[in-house]
Design a protein around this motif. Sequence first.
Motif, PDB file in Angstrom:
ATOM      1  N   PRO A 180       0.783  -1.253   0.000  1.00  0.00           N
ATOM      2  CA  PRO A 180       0.000   0.000   0.000  1.00  0.00           C
ATOM      3  C   PRO A 180       0.811   1.298   0.000  1.00  0.00           C
ATOM      4  O   PRO A 180       0.579   2.137  -0.872  1.00  0.00           O
ATOM      5  CB  PRO A 180      -0.883  -0.144   1.233  1.00  0.00           C
ATOM      6  CG  PRO A 180      -1.041  -1.632   1.379  1.00  0.00           C
ATOM      7  CD  PRO A 180       0.258  -2.234   0.960  1.00  0.00           C
ATOM      8  N   PRO A 181       1.811   1.495   0.916  1.00  0.00           N
ATOM      9  CA  PRO A 181       2.487   2.805   0.855  1.00  0.00           C
ATOM     10  C   PRO A 181       3.350   2.947  -0.395  1.00  0.00           C
ATOM     11  O   PRO A 181       3.423   4.036  -0.969  1.00  0.00           O
ATOM     12  CB  PRO A 181       3.337   2.846   2.128  1.00  0.00           C
ATOM     13  CG  PRO A 181       3.445   1.441   2.592  1.00  0.00           C
ATOM     14  CD  PRO A 181       2.265   0.689   2.061  1.00  0.00           C
ATOM     15  N   ILE A 224       0.693   8.865   2.331  1.00  0.00           N
ATOM     16  CA  ILE A 224      -0.472   9.359   3.071  1.00  0.00           C
ATOM     17  C   ILE A 224      -0.079  10.768   3.479  1.00  0.00           C
ATOM     18  O   ILE A 224       1.045  11.002   3.915  1.00  0.00           O
ATOM     19  CB  ILE A 224      -0.730   8.489   4.323  1.00  0.00           C
ATOM     20  CG1 ILE A 224      -1.070   7.051   3.906  1.00  0.00           C
ATOM     21  CG2 ILE A 224      -1.851   9.070   5.176  1.00  0.00           C
ATOM     22  CD1 ILE A 224      -1.081   6.062   5.059  1.00  0.00           C
ATOM     23  N   LEU A 265      -6.342  -0.693   0.690  1.00  0.00           N
ATOM     24  CA  LEU A 265      -4.894  -0.856   0.572  1.00  0.00           C
ATOM     25  C   LEU A 265      -4.588  -1.173  -0.881  1.00  0.00           C
ATOM     26  O   LEU A 265      -4.885  -2.263  -1.358  1.00  0.00           O
ATOM     27  CB  LEU A 265      -4.430  -1.996   1.474  1.00  0.00           C
ATOM     28  CG  LEU A 265      -4.884  -1.893   2.934  1.00  0.00           C
ATOM     29  CD1 LEU A 265      -4.396  -3.098   3.722  1.00  0.00           C
ATOM     30  CD2 LEU A 265      -4.356  -0.613   3.563  1.00  0.00           C
ATOM     31  N   GLU A 266      -4.010  -0.213  -1.589  1.00  0.00           N
ATOM     32  CA  GLU A 266      -3.724  -0.488  -2.997  1.00  0.00           C
ATOM     33  C   GLU A 266      -2.358  -1.139  -3.149  1.00  0.00           C
ATOM     34  O   GLU A 266      -1.386  -0.717  -2.535  1.00  0.00           O
ATOM     35  CB  GLU A 266      -3.784   0.794  -3.827  1.00  0.00           C
ATOM     36  CG  GLU A 266      -3.687   0.482  -5.325  1.00  0.00           C
ATOM     37  CD  GLU A 266      -3.728   1.704  -6.223  1.00  0.00           C
ATOM     38  OE1 GLU A 266      -4.027   2.794  -5.725  1.00  0.00           O
ATOM     39  OE2 GLU A 266      -3.440   1.545  -7.427  1.00  0.00           O
ATOM     40  N   LEU A 281      -9.421   5.808  -1.945  1.00  0.00           N
ATOM     41  CA  LEU A 281      -9.304   6.877  -0.957  1.00  0.00           C
ATOM     42  C   LEU A 281     -10.530   6.920  -0.050  1.00  0.00           C
ATOM     43  O   LEU A 281     -10.416   6.884   1.183  1.00  0.00           O
ATOM     44  CB  LEU A 281      -9.113   8.213  -1.682  1.00  0.00           C
ATOM     45  CG  LEU A 281      -8.732   9.394  -0.802  1.00  0.00           C
ATOM     46  CD1 LEU A 281      -7.405   9.143  -0.113  1.00  0.00           C
ATOM     47  CD2 LEU A 281      -8.617  10.671  -1.636  1.00  0.00           C
ATOM     48  N   TYR A 294      -0.693  -5.449   8.008  1.00  0.00           N
ATOM     49  CA  TYR A 294      -0.604  -3.999   7.781  1.00  0.00           C
ATOM     50  C   TYR A 294      -1.851  -3.312   8.303  1.00  0.00           C
ATOM     51  O   TYR A 294      -1.807  -2.189   8.792  1.00  0.00           O
ATOM     52  CB  TYR A 294      -0.453  -3.742   6.278  1.00  0.00           C
ATOM     53  CG  TYR A 294      -0.221  -2.292   5.917  1.00  0.00           C
ATOM     54  CD1 TYR A 294       1.061  -1.741   5.984  1.00  0.00           C
ATOM     55  CD2 TYR A 294      -1.264  -1.468   5.503  1.00  0.00           C
ATOM     56  CE1 TYR A 294       1.284  -0.423   5.656  1.00  0.00           C
ATOM     57  CE2 TYR A 294      -1.044  -0.140   5.168  1.00  0.00           C
ATOM     58  CZ  TYR A 294       0.236   0.378   5.245  1.00  0.00           C
ATOM     59  OH  TYR A 294       0.462   1.685   4.918  1.00  0.00           O
ATOM     60  N   LEU A 354       6.176   5.880   7.799  1.00  0.00           N
ATOM     61  CA  LEU A 354       5.514   5.862   6.494  1.00  0.00           C
ATOM     62  C   LEU A 354       5.739   7.170   5.747  1.00  0.00           C
ATOM     63  O   LEU A 354       5.267   7.339   4.634  1.00  0.00           O
ATOM     64  CB  LEU A 354       4.008   5.619   6.655  1.00  0.00           C
ATOM     65  CG  LEU A 354       3.589   4.218   7.099  1.00  0.00           C
ATOM     66  CD1 LEU A 354       2.081   4.175   7.325  1.00  0.00           C
ATOM     67  CD2 LEU A 354       3.972   3.175   6.062  1.00  0.00           C
ATOM     68  N   ILE A 358      -7.420  14.460  -0.166  1.00  0.00           N
ATOM     69  CA  ILE A 358      -6.165  14.340   0.576  1.00  0.00           C
ATOM     70  C   ILE A 358      -6.152  12.983   1.278  1.00  0.00           C
ATOM     71  O   ILE A 358      -6.954  12.747   2.189  1.00  0.00           O
ATOM     72  CB  ILE A 358      -6.047  15.454   1.647  1.00  0.00           C
ATOM     73  CG1 ILE A 358      -6.255  16.837   1.041  1.00  0.00           C
ATOM     74  CG2 ILE A 358      -4.714  15.361   2.394  1.00  0.00           C
ATOM     75  CD1 ILE A 358      -5.169  17.302   0.130  1.00  0.00           C
ATOM     76  N   SER A 359      -5.215  12.093   0.878  1.00  0.00           N
ATOM     77  CA  SER A 359      -5.212  10.767   1.479  1.00  0.00           C
ATOM     78  C   SER A 359      -4.834  10.873   2.951  1.00  0.00           C
ATOM     79  O   SER A 359      -3.915  11.594   3.326  1.00  0.00           O
ATOM     80  CB  SER A 359      -4.233   9.853   0.750  1.00  0.00           C
ATOM     81  OG  SER A 359      -2.935  10.332   0.894  1.00  0.00           O
ATOM     82  N   ASN A 360      -5.570  10.175   3.793  1.00  0.00           N
ATOM     83  CA  ASN A 360      -5.339  10.284   5.232  1.00  0.00           C
ATOM     84  C   ASN A 360      -5.706   8.991   5.912  1.00  0.00           C
ATOM     85  O   ASN A 360      -6.352   8.124   5.339  1.00  0.00           O
ATOM     86  CB  ASN A 360      -6.181  11.426   5.803  1.00  0.00           C
ATOM     87  CG  ASN A 360      -7.661  11.165   5.666  1.00  0.00           C
ATOM     88  OD1 ASN A 360      -8.288  10.603   6.556  1.00  0.00           O
ATOM     89  ND2 ASN A 360      -8.236  11.524   4.504  1.00  0.00           N
TER      90      ASN A 360
END
Lengths: 623, 623
Positions: free
Chosen positions: A143-144, A510, B167-168, B162, B205, A560, A539-541
């Motif tokens: 994901p990140p 994020i 979780l991409e 979003l 995660y 992250l 805004i991803s959060n």
Amino acid sequence: MLLRLRLLLSVRGSIFSAAASFQRTQHSLFSSTSSAMAATEESLRKALSDKQSAVEAQGNAVRALKAAAAPKADIDAAVQALNALKLEKTDVERQLQSILSSDGGLSREAFRQAAVNTLERRLFYIPSFKIYRGVAGLYDYGPPGCAVKSNVLAFWRQHFVLEENMLEVDCPCVTPEVVLKASGHVDKFTDLMGIFVNFKDLYYYNGNKLPFAAAQIGQAFRNEISPRQGLLRVREFTLAEIEHFVDPDDKSHPKYKEVSELEFLMFPREEQMSGQSAKRIRLGEAVSKGIVNNETLGYFIGRVYLFLTRLGIDKDRLRFRQHLANEMAHYAADCWDAEIECSYGWIECVGIADRSAYDLRAHTDKSGVPLVAHEKFSEPKEVEKLVITPVKKELGLAFKGSQKNVVEALEAMKEKEALDMKAALESKGELEFEVCTLGKTVTITNKMVSIQKEKKKEHQRVFTPSVIEPSFGIGRIIYCLFEHSFYMRPSKAGDEQLNVFRFPAVVAPIKCTVFPLVQNKQYEDVAKYISKSLTTAGISNKIDITGTSIGKRYARTDELGVPFAITVDSASSVTIRERDSKDQVRVDAEKAASVVREVTEGHKTWQDVWSTFPHHSSASTEE
Amino acid sequence: MLLRLRLLLSVRGSIFSAAASFQRTQHSLFSSTSSAMAATEESLRKALSDKQSAVEAQGNAVRALKAAAAPKADIDAAVQALNALKLEKTDVERQLQSILSSDGGLSREAFRQAAVNTLERRLFYIPSFKIYRGVAGLYDYGPPGCAVKSNVLAFWRQHFVLEENMLEVDCPCVTPEVVLKASGHVDKFTDLMGIFVNFKDLYYYNGNKLPFAAAQIGQAFRNEISPRQGLLRVREFTLAEIEHFVDPDDKSHPKYKEVSELEFLMFPREEQMSGQSAKRIRLGEAVSKGIVNNETLGYFIGRVYLFLTRLGIDKDRLRFRQHLANEMAHYAADCWDAEIECSYGWIECVGIADRSAYDLRAHTDKSGVPLVAHEKFSEPKEVEKLVITPVKKELGLAFKGSQKNVVEALEAMKEKEALDMKAALESKGELEFEVCTLGKTVTITNKMVSIQKEKKKEHQRVFTPSVIEPSFGIGRIIYCLFEHSFYMRPSKAGDEQLNVFRFPAVVAPIKCTVFPLVQNKQYEDVAKYISKSLTTAGISNKIDITGTSIGKRYARTDELGVPFAITVDSASSVTIRERDSKDQVRVDAEKAASVVREVTEGHKTWQDVWSTFPHHSSASTEE
């Protein structure tokens, strides 16, 4: 069949293959002395990773026992086991440190180890098919990592496609054999661009005007025999390419002045040959002195510099290295690589080549479709042209069945050769002429051919455009960005090292985390309200309502690379913390989302925020 | 080798194959009567396209002659040739119309023809490798198509990833053989998700909590034997997938209420079987009546409905069709397809399946890694468990070498079977027991096995999560969006039909065009200033400073679906025109970019703009 067998040949990264062999040469200097050490290092790393997992599992078990209110004796035993595991882990860490660290500081390898551990543990990337023991050379972005990658690509689109008005196309990975044949992939491993074949359409789309650029993001494949170096040497990678088509007689660029004052590390051919090192040169100077071949090539070098440094690449570990004559294809006019220094050495991440007219000519030859541009003259021009007219009747009489070969050879003469023939025929009446396709020399007399200069009116100039090609290895850029963004700092208590990624907001996976200070419905509602406002603004959060201490939650978020954290410690106002300075300001709960939005989207800096809102002492919240 | 031979088998689109055969059945009703007509149609289409190119080329020639101030006689001859070509084109158009049009109006085929002509001419998409005569089933997206595709994917990320905190991940296309074996791709053609293998990492995660969803956008390949229907049946396509992992005992969804009041066309299994048609049903009713299996599945059906209609899909040509029992895999709990009606009929574009625990169990079996979730009890629970203990000594004496097979068969008994055995052994002392791996029946006595219910304290429940999988065929959605957005309207003079795509701003390839009304340095500077402000704000735009009439420039921009056009007709103020209404307002030049930005990003509607600024009569600018 056609699709099945050829697919893995459709590698568009010859630049990378060349670069890879160059790195191999550099690295072989180290390999003989360090191979034994590498084996120990490998096993220690494995042991460290195992211990880390064991510590985490045991930590979970302790928490489960506590939550389940298990008997005190059970909990105590589990805690004891946890402490023992932690000691074992510290021991392995020390061993690893001792074989890696040479100068007492954090060695290159130890640094990489710490960064890679964090990256893998927080799922920035994962070896593909891990439960099947993984496949070397294939990675999944977790994901990140996936968010960083899509942010890098979105910024690439903004910086190049949108700002330069490029024509973006999207082509399949699958390439049929005939195209690979034309591009030379079948016979010889060269570069291909799945864009060239679309030149005619794109030129028309652009109103039949030059210059214009096409852009493409795609997957490329490589049958890497022994993949290694993590994300740097992989079997499948994302390539972002630009083909800028330009008049070969006019390679100026209208926006060149916007970059000509930039000064950065350049490593021209001459400095490399004479054993000097890279030096800071003003781009405008490099172009005017002819070190960089032309303005358009210089313009793209400048734009690539801005792209990489805005992403977060350290400008002191970025250089532009010119290809040596023997690294460059014979048709290329000039070629520069953006190289980024990471723990593996200098890694080529972007290639910027002036490929002249080669690709369009090759596809013209194979497809029979002329891939050319036209320049209309404002008024017709009178030009003098050499016209060669074989007299077929005379040639037929003299050469009978071989007439066709002789005619073709006469028509194929270059201007100089034809003029020489004209002079000889006028003075001597005949000459010996070699016809390659016949494998012999024949006698040509002045009755057999007429060679004349004629004047003609032309309305336009027809020419094959030159191509300037910046080509980006996205995975390599991302890996170097990870290393350049990573650092460690001591925890407040000073008993452990905490990991931080200092990603700029534009690439951070994020942008903001939202924490209620304590578990409390009122605070949670405020946190959810803020989170929802951020989401609506795109805004991803991430909201974290666990009861974990706020210090630990900050540490998780720093790992992250999340630039901002909002902590809800009252129903009406909240704090916003900046990751690297750890500075905090107090803001109305209502305003928090829009403040974060402004600073994330670049309308304001953290400095602006810091000077606008009351400061908040971290003592009360951070552990 | 491994990579090379298996690559094309890694098709993740079994859903699509099933759907395709379903469509074939529907279409075969037409094929026998229309195959001859199709051949004529095909050749007429080809002829029309050729004529169109010829008209354009001749038009260019005329303009070049005029620009070059060529002799009048030359120009007149060229114009005459152009007019002749136009007449020929009109003739072909009429022939095509007459074979296609049945009811005098615009038939389905004629409509498609007009849309596809515009799409190909404006390079929304291009047959791949066109200069090599194209490759069936492979398409490139040209500049506007590529922009639409990246806008659709960006909106997918905003709407699902979003807003739902998914979780991409980003995985390679290349899949090694062992994974395909586990997924059943090698033995039998089933569905794969290139995410399942990462379940354990993603679960960790997510803080070891359910539910959570993973998302992935990737390329899939299919060895389509005879590709046709343009973008609908292709060899390589973009698939966007979500895997939502949920507790099989609790498929409620916290945000279900946000969609339960939506009402749209649904086509449940029962209506299909009894020959009825799709009908409008409130989603909440479908779930409460059990037509849709559970809340989470219902929630995703609602979210997909919102996604597609916000993109611009017509809600009256969108239905959710439930799979019939024989279309569904045996393990699936329920499955619905979002089908969109276009000129080819109803096309399946999104599949939304509750796949139960099948995929995670299959990968657990093959990899040996348990892909399970844990639910910690707040206090330990006492549970009664059936314990089967084979007495190995007795079994060894009785069965010797076959002992192991008998032990395994005893241990593998389901609860019911074991309880029956216990009862039989207690009453009769022995019974016949079938051991499949031995292929025979053996006699088991009460000395050989102990079967007891035992009470045990358990701290947690261990289970395999269920998976709800929405899976999007991006190319198909885009093609249907093209058709639903396309319409024609007469030009102002009424002498020709103009093409328009009514894309919502979120998907429009270019959001705004900027035109100086006449060629004039002052107006051009204003236009450039506005264009630059738009670019900085991330709003894609195109500046057109050609001297073409403003009406023609509007028509060009309408064909690309650009929602707004700014015309600079003074140095201080400009007009903003909305594409579909053709309404124009007058706005200060300074403010123009921010007005377009607000209405493009959805902060304001055109209605807001219309009621704020003075209206401008189009008479003065539009032809």
